[in-house]
Design a protein around this motif. Structure first.
Motif, PDB file in Angstrom:
ATOM      1  N   ASP A  87      10.166  19.570  -2.108  1.00 15.43           N
ATOM      2  CA  ASP A  87       9.057  18.846  -0.814  1.00 15.43           C
ATOM      3  C   ASP A  87       8.089  17.215  -1.697  1.00 15.43           C
ATOM      4  OD1 ASP A  87       9.461  20.891   0.246  1.00 15.43           O
ATOM      5  OD2 ASP A  87       7.984  22.718  -1.165  1.00 15.43           O
ATOM      6  N   PHE A  88       9.905  16.607  -1.964  1.00 16.51           N
ATOM      7  CA  PHE A  88       9.023  15.395  -2.554  1.00 16.51           C
ATOM      8  C   PHE A  88       9.504  14.790  -1.302  1.00 16.51           C
ATOM      9  CE2 PHE A  88      10.740  11.096  -4.016  1.00 16.51           C
ATOM     10  CZ  PHE A  88       9.539  10.839  -5.146  1.00 16.51           C
ATOM     11  N   HIS A  89       8.684  13.678  -1.188  1.00 20.31           N
ATOM     12  CA  HIS A  89       8.049  12.242   0.233  1.00 20.31           C
ATOM     13  C   HIS A  89       8.022  11.047  -0.541  1.00 20.31           C
ATOM     14  CE1 HIS A  89       5.912  10.342   3.102  1.00 20.31           C
ATOM     15  NE2 HIS A  89       7.436   9.994   3.771  1.00 20.31           N
ATOM     16  N   ALA A  90       9.007   9.786  -0.482  1.00 19.29           N
ATOM     17  CA  ALA A  90       8.589   8.676  -0.721  1.00 19.29           C
ATOM     18  C   ALA A  90       8.521   7.997   0.491  1.00 19.29           C
ATOM     19  CB  ALA A  90       9.308   7.984  -2.014  1.00 19.29           C
ATOM     20  N   GLY A  91       7.849   6.807   0.736  1.00 20.67           N
ATOM     21  CA  GLY A  91       7.476   5.702   1.686  1.00 20.67           C
ATOM     22  C   GLY A  91       7.249   5.136   1.727  1.00 20.67           C
ATOM     23  N   LEU A 101      -4.538  -2.414   0.584  1.00 20.76           N
ATOM     24  CA  LEU A 101      -3.103  -2.274  -0.197  1.00 20.76           C
ATOM     25  C   LEU A 101      -2.948  -3.419  -0.064  1.00 20.76           C
ATOM     26  CD1 LEU A 101      -2.029   1.359  -0.171  1.00 20.76           C
ATOM     27  CD2 LEU A 101      -3.598   0.631  -1.568  1.00 20.76           C
ATOM     28  N   GLY A 102      -2.589  -4.222   0.632  1.00 21.42           N
ATOM     29  CA  GLY A 102      -1.984  -5.300   1.423  1.00 21.42           C
ATOM     30  C   GLY A 102      -1.059  -5.192   2.588  1.00 21.42           C
ATOM     31  N   GLN A 107       4.216   5.106  -1.279  1.00 21.18           N
ATOM     32  CA  GLN A 107       3.592   6.301  -1.087  1.00 21.18           C
ATOM     33  C   GLN A 107       4.306   7.277  -1.587  1.00 21.18           C
ATOM     34  OE1 GLN A 107       1.658   6.001   2.519  1.00 21.18           O
ATOM     35  NE2 GLN A 107       2.936   7.725   3.124  1.00 21.18           N
ATOM     36  N   TYR A 108       3.987   8.504  -2.288  1.00 22.27           N
ATOM     37  CA  TYR A 108       4.567   9.478  -2.722  1.00 22.27           C
ATOM     38  C   TYR A 108       4.209  10.821  -2.431  1.00 22.27           C
ATOM     39  CZ  TYR A 108       3.294   9.802  -7.465  1.00 22.27           C
ATOM     40  OH  TYR A 108       2.416   9.458  -9.168  1.00 22.27           O
ATOM     41  N   GLU A 114       0.192  13.196  -5.193  1.00 29.95           N
ATOM     42  CA  GLU A 114       0.080  12.042  -4.392  1.00 29.95           C
ATOM     43  C   GLU A 114      -0.481  10.658  -4.564  1.00 29.95           C
ATOM     44  OE1 GLU A 114      -2.463  12.648  -1.011  1.00 29.95           O
ATOM     45  OE2 GLU A 114      -0.869  13.975  -0.635  1.00 29.95           O
ATOM     46  N   ASP A 115       0.428   9.419  -4.653  1.00 31.39           N
ATOM     47  CA  ASP A 115      -0.358   8.606  -4.505  1.00 31.39           C
ATOM     48  C   ASP A 115       0.295   7.451  -4.091  1.00 31.39           C
ATOM     49  OD1 ASP A 115      -2.305   6.370  -5.784  1.00 31.39           O
ATOM     50  OD2 ASP A 115      -0.970   6.650  -8.014  1.00 31.39           O
TER      51      ASP A 115
END
Length: 146
Positions: A87-91, A101-102, A107-108, A114-115
């Protein structure tokens, strides 16, 4: 939520380039497909062999989904990695979702945290940016968050 940039060209040529120049060259990826097809492509979907990742994950195959639209002055893109086993997501996103944030952010999320934070890329062309993202995924992100 950002809306993909409109345009009559669904970027099929760009996706062919990203597939050929980056995704087809990675030994961890077993399949890359155009969604919905190679003529009207609106995204690329790459499937990882869970046993070729370090550390291995499995039994289900993680995916990398690439959505990319050329525009001025900066391209709009979302590259998302999803591992159904953990159930890991990174984007990696260059969109309008988090202007604080620019231009681009990472994000993950995991089941427990999450952060997100702003990022910049050393490269400027789409293929080299995707290489930079995939290298970061395989060398840092996957091993640190799995």
């Amino acid at each position: 939520m950002s809306v993909p940039r409109p345009g009559s060209n669904p970027n099929a040529n760009l996706y062919a380039q990203l597939k050929r120049d980056v995704l087809d060259r990675l030994p961890q990826i077993t399949m890359v497909e155009y969604v919905p097809d190679d003529i009207e492509a609106t995204e690329l979907r790459a499937t990882f062999d869970p046993n070729r990742l370090d550390p291995p994950t499995g039994p289900d195959s993680p995916e990398l989904i690439v959505q990319w639209y050329r525009q001025d002055p900066h391209d709009w893109f979302r590259i998302n990695y999803i591992d159904p086993n953990t159930d890991f997501h990174a984007g990696w996103h260059q969109d309008e979702d988090h202007p604080d944030l620019g231009r681009a952010h990472f994000q993950y999320s995991t089941p427990s945290e999450e952060d997100r934070w702003g990022i910049s890329f050393e490269q400027e062309t789409s293929s080299l940016i995707l290489w930079e993202i995939v290298e970061t995924l395989l060398e840092d992100v996957h091993s640190n968050y799995q």
